[in-house]
Motif scaffolding. Structure first.
Motif, PDB file in Angstrom:
ATOM      1  N   ALA A 184       0.850  -1.190   0.000  1.00  0.00           N
ATOM      2  CA  ALA A 184       0.000   0.000   0.000  1.00  0.00           C
ATOM      3  C   ALA A 184       0.887   1.241   0.000  1.00  0.00           C
ATOM      4  O   ALA A 184       2.003   1.219   0.516  1.00  0.00           O
ATOM      5  CB  ALA A 184      -0.931   0.026   1.212  1.00  0.00           C
ATOM      6  N   LEU A 185       0.363   2.313  -0.578  1.00  0.00           N
ATOM      7  CA  LEU A 185       1.006   3.631  -0.522  1.00  0.00           C
ATOM      8  C   LEU A 185       0.201   4.482   0.439  1.00  0.00           C
ATOM      9  O   LEU A 185      -0.970   4.798   0.179  1.00  0.00           O
ATOM     10  CB  LEU A 185       1.036   4.266  -1.919  1.00  0.00           C
ATOM     11  CG  LEU A 185       1.656   5.655  -2.016  1.00  0.00           C
ATOM     12  CD1 LEU A 185       3.101   5.650  -1.541  1.00  0.00           C
ATOM     13  CD2 LEU A 185       1.558   6.185  -3.442  1.00  0.00           C
ATOM     14  N   ASP A 186       0.810   4.848   1.565  1.00  0.00           N
ATOM     15  CA  ASP A 186       0.102   5.580   2.610  1.00  0.00           C
ATOM     16  C   ASP A 186       0.115   7.086   2.357  1.00  0.00           C
ATOM     17  O   ASP A 186       0.596   7.552   1.323  1.00  0.00           O
ATOM     18  CB  ASP A 186       0.695   5.242   3.976  1.00  0.00           C
ATOM     19  CG  ASP A 186       0.099   3.969   4.565  1.00  0.00           C
ATOM     20  OD1 ASP A 186      -0.627   3.258   3.842  1.00  0.00           O
ATOM     21  OD2 ASP A 186       0.363   3.663   5.739  1.00  0.00           O
ATOM     22  N   GLU A 187      -0.397   7.856   3.326  1.00  0.00           N
ATOM     23  CA  GLU A 187      -0.653   9.286   3.128  1.00  0.00           C
ATOM     24  C   GLU A 187       0.604  10.142   3.143  1.00  0.00           C
ATOM     25  O   GLU A 187       0.838  10.963   2.250  1.00  0.00           O
ATOM     26  CB  GLU A 187      -1.598   9.791   4.222  1.00  0.00           C
ATOM     27  CG  GLU A 187      -2.981   9.155   4.191  1.00  0.00           C
ATOM     28  CD  GLU A 187      -3.812   9.566   5.402  1.00  0.00           C
ATOM     29  OE1 GLU A 187      -3.375  10.505   6.137  1.00  0.00           O
ATOM     30  OE2 GLU A 187      -4.875   8.963   5.626  1.00  0.00           O
ATOM     31  N   ARG A 188       1.467   9.953   4.175  1.00  0.00           N
ATOM     32  CA  ARG A 188       2.564  10.915   4.371  1.00  0.00           C
ATOM     33  C   ARG A 188       3.484  10.415   5.470  1.00  0.00           C
ATOM     34  O   ARG A 188       3.231   9.374   6.100  1.00  0.00           O
ATOM     35  CB  ARG A 188       2.006  12.275   4.782  1.00  0.00           C
ATOM     36  CG  ARG A 188       1.177  12.227   6.066  1.00  0.00           C
ATOM     37  CD  ARG A 188       0.574  13.554   6.450  1.00  0.00           C
ATOM     38  NE  ARG A 188      -0.324  13.424   7.597  1.00  0.00           N
ATOM     39  CZ  ARG A 188       0.068  13.448   8.867  1.00  0.00           C
ATOM     40  NH1 ARG A 188       1.348  13.620   9.159  1.00  0.00           N
ATOM     41  NH2 ARG A 188      -0.811  13.335   9.850  1.00  0.00           N
ATOM     42  N   LEU A 189       4.551  11.179   5.694  1.00  0.00           N
ATOM     43  CA  LEU A 189       5.407  10.993   6.860  1.00  0.00           C
ATOM     44  C   LEU A 189       5.039  12.017   7.926  1.00  0.00           C
ATOM     45  O   LEU A 189       4.671  13.150   7.604  1.00  0.00           O
ATOM     46  CB  LEU A 189       6.881  11.191   6.491  1.00  0.00           C
ATOM     47  CG  LEU A 189       7.539  10.158   5.584  1.00  0.00           C
ATOM     48  CD1 LEU A 189       8.991  10.562   5.331  1.00  0.00           C
ATOM     49  CD2 LEU A 189       7.472   8.766   6.172  1.00  0.00           C
ATOM     50  N   ASN A 190       5.174  11.625   9.204  1.00  0.00           N
ATOM     51  CA  ASN A 190       4.986  12.623  10.256  1.00  0.00           C
ATOM     52  C   ASN A 190       6.315  13.294  10.580  1.00  0.00           C
ATOM     53  O   ASN A 190       7.338  13.034   9.935  1.00  0.00           O
ATOM     54  CB  ASN A 190       4.345  11.995  11.508  1.00  0.00           C
ATOM     55  CG  ASN A 190       5.240  10.976  12.199  1.00  0.00           C
ATOM     56  OD1 ASN A 190       6.447  10.883  11.938  1.00  0.00           O
ATOM     57  ND2 ASN A 190       4.663  10.194  13.099  1.00  0.00           N
ATOM     58  N   GLU A 191       6.324  14.150  11.585  1.00  0.00           N
ATOM     59  CA  GLU A 191       7.524  14.938  11.897  1.00  0.00           C
ATOM     60  C   GLU A 191       8.673  14.076  12.407  1.00  0.00           C
ATOM     61  O   GLU A 191       9.826  14.522  12.446  1.00  0.00           O
ATOM     62  CB  GLU A 191       7.193  16.022  12.929  1.00  0.00           C
ATOM     63  CG  GLU A 191       6.735  15.524  14.288  1.00  0.00           C
ATOM     64  CD  GLU A 191       5.237  15.229  14.343  1.00  0.00           C
ATOM     65  OE1 GLU A 191       4.706  15.115  15.476  1.00  0.00           O
ATOM     66  OE2 GLU A 191       4.602  15.128  13.276  1.00  0.00           O
TER      67      GLU A 191
END
Length: 210
Positions: A184-191
């Motif tokens: 799967a390709l997820d939304e984003r990286l967090n900080e």
């Protein structure tokens, strides 16, 4: 760089269980192996084969066998080790090498601390196992390491990826023959450089060190 995101309900179902923070390590490990076998089916579509003559109980015919040199499977330690069994179940005659890499949690830069690979990878197809493609640093370093040893093409199998990691990897591997196969390709990286929604630290969850 070619990117293939597997679109199959069984893969999505198994990923859903992996994402659940209440899934115990024993189930997490079993599902990871199952997922890698499913993803490996897609990742090995271009594996090199050569014709071979055989005798069936009925007649003579021609089939195929894996070409020489055999493919090399390279899990990135430690989390990639939890993917190895699922890969070799599908391709048991492949050779296996290892790369140990760790990410600095402040700089997010990878460091290679161990390697056990053939010195010469000339004309080899390599399959790299790394559950999380987050920043792309570790995987990009591993892929470049294999090409410097002589590999001709590299396919990476990851359970999840973030768009930022894919973009960084594409830039780092420009001009190389690279394929990325994802669950799967997820939304984003967090900080903190973790994939969102992700599944947490794959190594910790595989080995119960959360």
């Amino acid at each position: 760089m070619r990117v293939h995101v597997a679109d199959h309900p069984l893969i999505t179902h198994k990923l859903t269980v992996l994402r659940n923070k209440n899934t115990p390590s024993v189930i997490f490990r079993a599902l990871t192996e199952e997922l890698v076998t499913l993803l490996a089916y897609e990742a090995t579509r271009a594996v090199r084969v050569e014709p071979v003559d055989i005798e069936t109980p009925v007649t003579s015919t021609t089939g195929v066998t894996l070409s020489q040199p055999k493919p090399l499977v390279v899990p990135i330690l430690r989390a990639g080790l939890g993917m190895l069994e699922g890969m070799v179940r599908l391709m048991p005659s492949a050779e296996v090498g290892f790369l140990g890499m760790v990410r600095n949690e402040e700089t997010l830069e990878p460091t290679t601390y161990a390697e056990r690979l053939p010195e010469d990878l000339s004309d080899r197809q390599c399959f790299v196992l790394d559950p999380m493609l987050a920043t792309g640093g570790s995987l990009g370093t591993a892929i470049e390491f294999l090409f410097k040893r002589g590999a001709v093409d590299v396919t990476a199998i990851c359970l999840l990826a973030a768009p930022e990691g894919l973009a960084a990897l594409e830039k780092a591997t420009e001009g190389r023959d690279v394929t990325i196969v994802l669950g799967a390709l997820d939304e984003r990286l967090n900080e903190h450089g973790y994939i969102v929604p992700g599944l947490g630290d794959a190594g910790d969850r595989l080995y119960g060190t959360v």
